[in-house]
Motif scaffolding. Structure first.
Motif, short mmCIF file in Angstrom:
data_model
loop_
_atom_site.label_atom_id
_atom_site.label_comp_id
_atom_site.label_asym_id
_atom_site.label_seq_id
_atom_site.Cartn_x
_atom_site.Cartn_y
_atom_site.Cartn_z
N ALA A 36 -34.14 -9.28 37.18
CA ALA A 36 -32.78 -9.79 37.38
C ALA A 36 -32.20 -10.17 36.02
N VAL A 37 -30.88 -9.99 35.92
CA VAL A 37 -30.15 -10.39 34.71
C VAL A 37 -28.94 -11.19 35.16
N ILE A 38 -28.75 -12.34 34.53
CA ILE A 38 -27.57 -13.16 34.77
C ILE A 38 -26.74 -13.13 33.50
N CYS A 39 -25.53 -12.67 33.64
CA CYS A 39 -24.61 -12.58 32.50
C CYS A 39 -23.43 -13.50 32.82
N ASN A 40 -23.43 -14.68 32.23
CA ASN A 40 -22.49 -15.72 32.62
C ASN A 40 -21.46 -15.99 31.53
N TRP A 41 -20.22 -15.63 31.82
CA TRP A 41 -19.08 -15.87 30.91
C TRP A 41 -19.37 -15.34 29.52
N THR A 42 -19.79 -14.08 29.47
CA THR A 42 -20.19 -13.44 28.23
C THR A 42 -19.32 -12.26 27.86
N LEU A 43 -19.13 -11.35 28.80
CA LEU A 43 -18.52 -10.06 28.48
C LEU A 43 -17.05 -10.15 28.07
N HIS A 44 -16.36 -11.22 28.43
CA HIS A 44 -14.97 -11.29 27.99
C HIS A 44 -14.88 -11.56 26.48
N PHE A 45 -16.01 -11.80 25.83
CA PHE A 45 -16.06 -11.91 24.37
C PHE A 45 -16.63 -10.64 23.72
N VAL A 46 -16.96 -9.65 24.54
CA VAL A 46 -17.55 -8.41 24.04
C VAL A 46 -16.52 -7.29 24.14
N LYS A 47 -16.22 -6.67 23.00
CA LYS A 47 -15.22 -5.60 22.98
C LYS A 47 -15.76 -4.34 23.67
N SER A 48 -17.00 -3.96 23.35
CA SER A 48 -17.57 -2.74 23.94
C SER A 48 -18.48 -3.10 25.11
N LYS A 49 -17.83 -3.47 26.21
CA LYS A 49 -18.56 -3.88 27.42
C LYS A 49 -19.46 -2.77 27.96
N ILE A 50 -18.95 -1.55 27.96
CA ILE A 50 -19.72 -0.42 28.52
C ILE A 50 -21.05 -0.29 27.78
N SER A 51 -21.01 -0.37 26.47
CA SER A 51 -22.23 -0.27 25.67
C SER A 51 -23.20 -1.41 26.00
N TYR A 52 -22.67 -2.62 26.12
CA TYR A 52 -23.53 -3.77 26.41
C TYR A 52 -24.15 -3.64 27.80
N ILE A 53 -23.35 -3.28 28.78
CA ILE A 53 -23.88 -3.15 30.15
C ILE A 53 -24.88 -2.01 30.22
N THR A 54 -24.66 -0.95 29.47
CA THR A 54 -25.64 0.15 29.42
C THR A 54 -26.98 -0.38 28.93
N SER A 55 -26.97 -1.24 27.91
CA SER A 55 -28.23 -1.79 27.41
C SER A 55 -28.89 -2.72 28.43
N VAL A 56 -28.08 -3.46 29.19
CA VAL A 56 -28.63 -4.32 30.24
C VAL A 56 -29.30 -3.46 31.31
N ILE A 57 -28.58 -2.46 31.79
CA ILE A 57 -29.10 -1.63 32.87
C ILE A 57 -30.34 -0.86 32.45
N SER A 58 -30.42 -0.48 31.17
CA SER A 58 -31.62 0.25 30.71
C SER A 58 -32.87 -0.62 30.80
N GLN A 59 -32.70 -1.94 30.85
CA GLN A 59 -33.84 -2.85 30.94
C GLN A 59 -34.04 -3.42 32.35
N LEU A 60 -33.10 -3.12 33.26
CA LEU A 60 -33.20 -3.61 34.63
C LEU A 60 -34.09 -2.68 35.45
N LYS A 61 -35.08 -3.26 36.09
CA LYS A 61 -36.00 -2.47 36.91
C LYS A 61 -35.28 -1.90 38.14
N PRO A 62 -35.76 -0.77 38.69
CA PRO A 62 -35.16 -0.23 39.92
C PRO A 62 -35.16 -1.31 41.01
N GLY A 63 -34.04 -1.43 41.69
CA GLY A 63 -33.89 -2.46 42.71
C GLY A 63 -33.52 -3.81 42.13
N GLY A 64 -33.32 -3.87 40.80
CA GLY A 64 -33.01 -5.12 40.13
C GLY A 64 -31.63 -5.66 40.48
#
Length: 145
Positions: A36-64
């Protein structure tokens, strides 16, 4: 027993209990497989959200599970209602103005609809909004197994 905290701000990490979590001072999501990943009030400070979420998902286990809470609205009326809540909780006009100035050109806000479409494109099989308040939306997303 396997908790990781990530922040780009050393000052924010100094507030954390480093006996509970492994802390990462980084602009990037760490290479740590997660249930599980909790991303709390973070991405509105990140310009390249797609890139950041891609890195999160690459580390999230199937069914995560991905829990995301973000500022999602820039509408002046909604912001005024949000400021009313702050006032009702004892925040001064000066504090409200100072905070608004401090984040003026550093937030990159996307709508709830943008997040729903983007999270769908990333392959989450279920996406639910579980909380929405003035200017903020929280999503819970389940990655396909």
């Amino acid at each position: 027993t396997n908790i990781h905290g990530v922040d780009s701000s050393r000052e924010m990490l100094d507030y954390c209990n480093d006996t509970t979590a492994t802390l990462h001072h980084s602009e990037q999501f760490p290479r740590v497989k997660c249930d599980a990943v909790i991303c709390n009030w973070t991405l509105h400070f990140v310009k390249s959200k797609i890139s950041y979420i891609t890195s999160v998902i690459s580390q999230l286990k199937p069914g995560g599970i991905f829990i995301l809470s973000e500022k999602t609205i820039k509408d002046p009326t909604a912001i005024e209602f949000y400021h009313d809540i702050k006032r009702a909780n004892g925040v001064s006009e000066q504090e409200i103005a100072d905070k608004a100035r401090s984040v003026e050109n550093i937030m990159h806000i996307n709508s709830p609809e943008w997040y729903l479409a983007m999270l769908t494109d990333f392959g989450f099989e279920r996406i639910q909004i579980f909380d929405a308040d003035w200017c903020f939306t929280s999503f819970v997303c389940f990655l396909k197994k």
